[in-house]
Every structure is written in C-alpha cells, then in structure tokens.
Design an enzyme around this catalytic site. Sequence first.
Site, short mmCIF file in Angstrom:
data_model
loop_
_atom_site.label_atom_id
_atom_site.label_comp_id
_atom_site.label_asym_id
_atom_site.label_seq_id
_atom_site.Cartn_x
_atom_site.Cartn_y
_atom_site.Cartn_z
N GLU A 257 0.79 -1.24 0.00
CA GLU A 257 0.00 0.00 0.00
C GLU A 257 0.82 1.29 0.00
O GLU A 257 0.59 2.19 0.80
CB GLU A 257 -0.94 0.01 1.22
CG GLU A 257 -1.87 -1.20 1.25
CD GLU A 257 -2.79 -1.22 2.47
OE1 GLU A 257 -2.59 -0.42 3.39
OE2 GLU A 257 -3.72 -2.05 2.47
N GLU A 366 -5.86 -11.09 -1.13
CA GLU A 366 -6.70 -10.88 0.06
C GLU A 366 -8.18 -10.87 -0.33
O GLU A 366 -8.95 -10.00 0.11
CB GLU A 366 -6.32 -9.55 0.74
CG GLU A 366 -4.86 -9.45 1.10
CD GLU A 366 -4.48 -8.17 1.83
OE1 GLU A 366 -5.37 -7.44 2.31
OE2 GLU A 366 -3.26 -7.89 1.91
C1 XIL Z 1 -6.13 -6.57 8.38
C2 XIL Z 1 -6.45 -7.78 9.26
O1 XIL Z 1 -7.36 -8.59 8.58
C3 XIL Z 1 -7.01 -7.32 10.58
O2 XIL Z 1 -7.15 -8.43 11.47
C4 XIL Z 1 -6.10 -6.26 11.22
O3 XIL Z 1 -6.70 -5.78 12.39
C5 XIL Z 1 -5.85 -5.12 10.25
O4 XIL Z 1 -5.32 -5.64 9.05
N1 XIL Z 1 -4.90 -4.85 3.73
C6 XIL Z 1 -3.86 -5.63 4.19
C7 XIL Z 1 -4.08 -6.54 5.36
O5 XIL Z 1 -2.81 -5.67 3.56
O6 XIL Z 1 -2.92 -6.72 6.10
C8 XIL Z 1 -5.20 -6.05 6.24
O7 XIL Z 1 -5.44 -7.03 7.23
C9 XIL Z 1 -6.44 -5.77 5.41
C10 XIL Z 1 -6.17 -4.72 4.37
#
Ligand code: XIL
Length: 448
Positions: A257, A366
């Site tokens: 990001e 994701e």
């Molecule tokens: C999220 C997790 O799912 C949560 O449990 C945590 O509290 C915050 O992070 N983008 C990403 C992930 O790259 O690491 C994030 O994961 C969701 C958005």
Amino acid sequence: MRRWILAVTAAALLFSFGACGRQEGKDSESGGNTQMEEGNKPEDSLASEDRDTENGSGAGAEGAGTNGASEGEGAVTGTEAGAAGASKDGGEGSGDGSASAEEGQVTGLAQLYEENFPIGVALPNYVFSHIEEYEQVIVDNFNSITCENEMKPDSLLDKKASQADLENTYLRAAVHFDNCMPAVEFALKHDMKIRFHTLVWHSQTPKWFFTEDYTDNGELVDRETMLTRMENYIADVLGYFQENYPGLIYAVDVVNEAFDVGNGDENGVRMKDNRWYDTVGDDYYYHAFVFARRYASEDMKLFYNDYGCMHKTKLILDHLKQAKEEGLIDGIGMQSHLSVTDDIRFTFMLAAKEFCEEGYEVQATELDIGVKESGKGSFRTQGSKYKSFFRGMQNLQEEGWPITNVTVWGLNDALSWRKDESALMFDEDMEPKPAYLGAMQDESVWDE
Ligand code: XIL
C-alpha cells in the site's frame, strides 16, 4: 463436520453433473465500480500498535460469534446440498468422516484449481488455537496460507530486546518469530506453502521502530539510519526463514500500500500516517525492493501488494517501473477487497491482465467480496461474484498469463475483518455459502 462433507460432495457432484440452472432474482446488481476497497482500510498504525499480537489481533481474536449475518441465511446446508448431490448416483457422499475423494470427486478448491494456481487462506492465530473446528475445511480447500497479522512488523519486531541493547540494536532492531510459529507448524504439518505478508507497510508497524531510542515518543531517525534499519530488518526476517525453513515461503509482500492519491504526495506516494515516508522519503518503496532482492532466496517471489489496484493500475505501474527494469520485483498482489457491486468480470480482470502484459506475475492476495445486507438474495449475488472471480482468474491463467495464486482473506464471516459485510465463503458455523459454491464453479450459481 458431516454437513461440511456432504456439502462439499454435493458441490463436486453439481460441478461435474451440472444440476440446476440460473437462479432467479439477481439483486444488488447496481453495477458500476465503487471505491469499496478504499473504504475498507485497516486501522492506522497508531491504533494497531498496542494490539496484543500474541493471541491473534483484530477480527481474529474478537471475531467468533459476533457476526452480523443472521444464522444460516443463504448458507448451503448439508441437507440441501446432500440431497442435490444424491440425484446423480443415489448416494449422499461418503459421510464417513473422511473427505477423501472418490473417483471423479473434487475435495475442494485446491484440487479444483490445482492445474491453475495454489489457493490460499489468511489465518489468524485464533484459528490455530481452535484448530479442531477448522482443520478439515482448511486442508480440503487450501494449499497456501498467509498469516493475517502474525508476520507483520508489529508482530515480528521486539521492542524490549531492541531497547535493552541499544548500542547493538540501533541500526538493527531485534526480531522474534513466536507469533507466527503456529502458522509455520501448521504449514509444515500439511505440506502447505506460506505467502509472507508483509515487510514494509505504513500500518501495523510500530512507531518506536523509527525513533532514536526505540521509544514511542522518541525523535524520528534520519534517512540513512532508517534505510539501514530497513535493510537489516529485511535481511533478518528473510534470512530467518531461509535458514530455518528453506522452501516454505514462496511469495513475499515486500511493500504494501505505498500508492494512494487521496493520502499521498503530488506523485501519489502515500504520506498519511506513513513513517517510512517521513524518515526515508518518497523512494522508500524502491529501496525495500533493492534490499529484498539482495536477501531473498531464488524461490521467494517478490511482490508489491495493494488495494484498489483496478482503479490505479497506471499509478502502480509507473512507480514500479524502475524496480521492474532492474529485476527487483516479480509480481503484483491485487488485494481484492471487493464488493458485490464491483465489476469483476471486466474491470478487475482487465487490470490483472494489464499487469501481466507488463511482465508481472499476478496474485489475488486478500480476496473477500462484501455484501451490504446478508439476505439470501445478496448471498446469491455474492456467489455469482465469487464464481466470476475464480473463473476469470482461471481463464487468464489458461490463456497463458502468469496468475500464480488466489488467497481469500479469512476463513469465515465471523472471523473476517469485514464481518459486517459477510464477505467470505463460509458462514459463522463453517457452513459453505453460495460464495463457496460459486468459487467451486457450481452450476447452481448463476454466471454473471
Ligand atoms: C487486516 C487484518 O485482517 C485485521 O485483522 C487487522 O486488524 C488489520 O489488518 N490490507 C492488508 C491486510 O494488507 O494486512 C489487512 O489485514 C487488510 C487490508
């Protein structure tokens, strides 16, 4: 468990047999892209710094049983699914506690897509401490895992040890791997590979890592110091896995990001709440790839990972150009936090193809697809979106494009970081939803 096996059996039978047709009532198809991914950003790093990573942070730790989805709605129950399956051969699946495939049956996602790409799932430590509830479903469907939180900098960096020996740690913060051990052991036990997530990110990276004395209120260090800390962190983390678990990690999210016009500088490099930007500057992401390539083994593919990729392909490609030309990066991870109103079939897949055309591998890292209301209709729409997603990635792969993984961001709606949107394939009771059948390319789920 039995219901799960029946459902899977039915899905497999439906897949090969082709029961049912399109479902009626295509709802929530308002069309058009939303900025859903933008709207689902994780908490900022300040908020996450104090989190207790020992027990799995965030949704994983607090998730169970608090899902907003009403029970069973839209879920494919074992009975329904079993009955559907029985129409082919008069049986209702093995039902003997074993999910092993009979001839012609598909045990789950990993097997269905085994010719295409590995199928991954993000798991928090909560799952490993309740593994008897989840193990069979994981083993039947996934052959890759990602730690949902336990390989992030706030899990790996050791504040106390760094502070205790400042003379030796000033340029090399201490790290430890206790939090991610349950995932590593699970992966080894089941012969699964791990996607490492993530080395350099503005979020879930403690402020003390960037300060003179490793305290939360210390002064930020200068660029050279922080670049050295970055290099040593990357060297130590990648080195640990190479030395202790060679071959386990096949993909690494080196930078997460970094590009975000809304929160960025004039070139779209993220500034907001970003101490990498504050200390190193606007080229921090490039240096992360330089170091990662220096310390990664050849079997670790290096990825840039981001949300909203389909809305910012050019921004990403422009920024990664130099690293790519220098051979420092292998692929782009499209997070794929989507919504049922997103156009997956064209917009998302075109972006994936564009990255491939520029010479990158693409992984969906994701995946989750949120619904606004968790009714039956919207779960069916969600099913068709999951179907479209998996089919689209499979088609690209079969056309010869390097699509090398699809990972879902969590196991069930109750454990999801988006639990208000019931974004995953299983409900809180681990019953497969239409989303699962869609991912399995079941013909009962309509093609969009
Ligand atoms: C999220 C997790 O799912 C949560 O449990 C945590 O509290 C915050 O992070 N983008 C990403 C992930 O790259 O690491 C994030 O994961 C969701 C958005």
